[in-house]
Design a protein around this motif. Structure first.
Motif, short mmCIF file in Angstrom:
data_model
loop_
_atom_site.label_atom_id
_atom_site.label_comp_id
_atom_site.label_asym_id
_atom_site.label_seq_id
_atom_site.Cartn_x
_atom_site.Cartn_y
_atom_site.Cartn_z
N LEU A 202 36.30 40.68 43.24
CA LEU A 202 37.34 39.83 42.65
C LEU A 202 36.79 39.09 41.44
O LEU A 202 37.43 39.05 40.38
CB LEU A 202 37.85 38.84 43.70
N ASN A 203 35.62 38.50 41.58
CA ASN A 203 35.03 37.73 40.50
C ASN A 203 34.75 38.61 39.28
O ASN A 203 34.99 38.22 38.14
CB ASN A 203 33.73 37.07 40.98
N ASP A 204 34.26 39.82 39.53
CA ASP A 204 33.96 40.74 38.43
C ASP A 204 35.23 41.15 37.68
O ASP A 204 35.26 41.14 36.44
CB ASP A 204 33.25 41.98 38.97
N ILE A 205 36.28 41.49 38.42
CA ILE A 205 37.52 41.92 37.79
C ILE A 205 38.20 40.76 37.07
O ILE A 205 38.69 40.90 35.94
CB ILE A 205 38.49 42.54 38.83
N TYR A 206 38.20 39.60 37.72
CA TYR A 206 38.95 38.46 37.19
C TYR A 206 38.50 38.09 35.77
O TYR A 206 39.33 37.71 34.94
CB TYR A 206 38.80 37.25 38.11
N GLN A 207 37.22 38.22 35.49
CA GLN A 207 36.72 37.84 34.16
C GLN A 207 37.33 38.70 33.06
O GLN A 207 37.25 38.34 31.87
CB GLN A 207 35.19 37.96 34.12
N HIS A 208 37.96 39.83 33.42
CA HIS A 208 38.53 40.76 32.43
C HIS A 208 40.05 40.85 32.54
O HIS A 208 40.65 41.79 32.02
CB HIS A 208 37.91 42.15 32.62
N ASN A 221 33.73 33.29 43.18
CA ASN A 221 32.86 33.63 44.30
C ASN A 221 32.00 32.42 44.66
O ASN A 221 30.80 32.54 44.91
CB ASN A 221 31.97 34.83 43.93
N SER A 222 32.63 31.24 44.68
CA SER A 222 31.90 30.01 44.95
C SER A 222 31.65 29.85 46.45
O SER A 222 32.20 30.57 47.28
CB SER A 222 32.69 28.80 44.44
N LYS A 228 36.14 29.40 52.85
CA LYS A 228 37.57 29.52 53.15
C LYS A 228 37.90 30.90 53.68
O LYS A 228 38.59 31.05 54.70
CB LYS A 228 38.38 29.21 51.91
N ASN A 229 37.41 31.94 53.00
CA ASN A 229 37.78 33.30 53.39
C ASN A 229 37.07 33.75 54.66
O ASN A 229 37.62 34.56 55.40
CB ASN A 229 37.50 34.26 52.22
N VAL A 230 35.88 33.25 54.92
CA VAL A 230 35.22 33.54 56.20
C VAL A 230 36.04 32.95 57.34
O VAL A 230 36.27 33.60 58.37
CB VAL A 230 33.79 32.99 56.22
N ALA A 231 36.50 31.72 57.17
CA ALA A 231 37.32 31.08 58.20
C ALA A 231 38.61 31.86 58.44
O ALA A 231 39.03 32.04 59.59
CB ALA A 231 37.63 29.64 57.80
#
Length: 374
Positions: A202-208, A221-222, A228-231
């Motif tokens: 997600l982080n890689d795609i989002y930058q573009h 990807n903080s 949050k997503n693990v929970a």
């Protein structure tokens, strides 16, 4: 609260789950306080409204453009509804909610309620002249919330589309598949071990993406995102997708599912792949998977009339995004300014549509330099 929300008779969205609420509260350092409005029938809790007040900037916008930012105390509720017991659905819970927020008015500068349906009693309750707090719709006219109500099968759903729409969607899938000799695949991410790989993609795609171009790049990807997503994965709600072509991730869908509802949170793709319509391709590959699962009844695209929502949705209702403000306060002034700016923006957009310049402006915002060859 946890036992109330776990009851099967309760209309409880993903955003009312204790694990979701705990993650929001633990990852926002600027939250001033967290509150729960409880409505009781004798000793029994029959409804809750969890909300929090956060100290952050109020951004005045003209369309996508930020004009000024003013630090304020913002009130936000979890989800766009409350949780209540079906056995008590004859009670107008909105009147109690209005009274509570009216009494709490000194603790926030501006509140935000998302996707309040047109005709909701909440709007009429806040319209009373003797309230401390009044409502101020962000836009003059309501927008739509699009849903996909799942029929019995994928074939029934796709067959109900207009022939031209169905044909165009299938052509987009065929185009990218044939161009890359079938090296097109959709990856699904659902487990705890999937969180880090998905957020990396997600982080890689989002930058573009055009979103990064319009709103600015930031890390997706903080540590807070991972927590949050693990929970949510531990809750069994994580359900995200990424589209790969010849090994390269070009599009993502961040989504969650809970109690028969799929929450379509965010879709993005690399601008350089735009001519292959990766968003449409991802949706065309993802939806049959959700149909085959058999447990999804509704897909919620959320607020807004984006083209893809109208193409893939089959039901909608009209709603307002609403500010809650104290009369004659700074929040009231800013909300009015935003209302006028939004109205002005709509007029500009309608003018561009009339002049057939909307696509050129849209391509410019999405970072395209030469719109004549698109």
């Amino acid at each position: 609260m946890s036992s109330f929300l776990s009851k099967q008779s309760v209309i409880s969205s993903l955003y009312h789950q204790p694990v979701y609420i705990e993650q929001v509260l633990s990852t926002k350092n600027n939250i001033k306080n967290f509150n729960i409005i409880l409505i009781k029938n004798k000793k029994d809790i029959i409804a809750i409204y969890p909300f929090y007040v956060v100290y952050e900037n109020f951004d005045l916008k003209l369309g996508l453009v930020d004009l000024i930012s003013v630090p304020m105390r913002k009130l936000r509720i979890f989800g766009n509804n409350f949780a209540f017991d079906n056995s008590c659905d004859f009670i107008d819970f909105n009147s109690y909610f209005k009274d509570a927020l009216d009494r709490y008015a000194d603790h926030y500068d501006i509140g935000f309620l998302e996707a309040v349906p047109v005709g909701s009693t909440l709007i009429s309750h806040f319209s009373c002249a003797n309230n401390n707090v009044r409502i101020d719709p962000i836009a003059k006219n309501p927008d739509n919330v699009w849903l996909l109500e799942f029929p019995e099968s994928w074939d029934e759903y796709i067959g109900a589309m207009r022939y031209k729409t169905r044909y165009n969607l299938n052509c987009r899938v065929k185009k990218i598949t044939c161009t890359f000799d079938g090296h097109v695949r959709l990856q699904r991410y659902r487990e705890v071990v999937d969180v880090e790989p998905f957020l990396f993609v997600l982080n890689d795609i989002y930058q573009h993406t055009w979103q990064a171009h319009a709103f600015g790049c930031f890390c997706r990807n903080s540590e807070e995102d991972r927590a949050k997503n693990v929970a949510l994965a531990e809750l069994g709600a994580l359900d995200c997708f990424a589209l790969y072509v010849s090994g390269e991730a070009i599009a993502y869908l961040r989504g969650y599912q809970h109690k028969g509802i799929y929450y379509y949170e965010e879709i993005g793709y690399k601008k350089s792949w735009r001519k292959f319509a990766p968003g449409s391709v991802l949706n065309m590959l993802m939806l049959p998977i959700l149909f085959s699962d058999g447990n999804i009844k509704t897909l919620d695209f959320g607020y807004g009339d984006n083209d893809y929502k109208q193409i893939f949705g089959n039901k909608f209702y009209s709603a307002h995004n609403i500010f809650l403000v104290k009369k004659w306060s700074l929040g009231a002034i800013l909300s009015r300014l935003q209302h006028y700016l939004q109205s002005f923006y709509v007029k500009i957009r309608n003018l561009l549509l009339m002049l057939k310049m909307d696509k050129k402006i849209r391509f410019f915002l999405k970072g395209k330099k030469n719109v004549n060859h698109i």
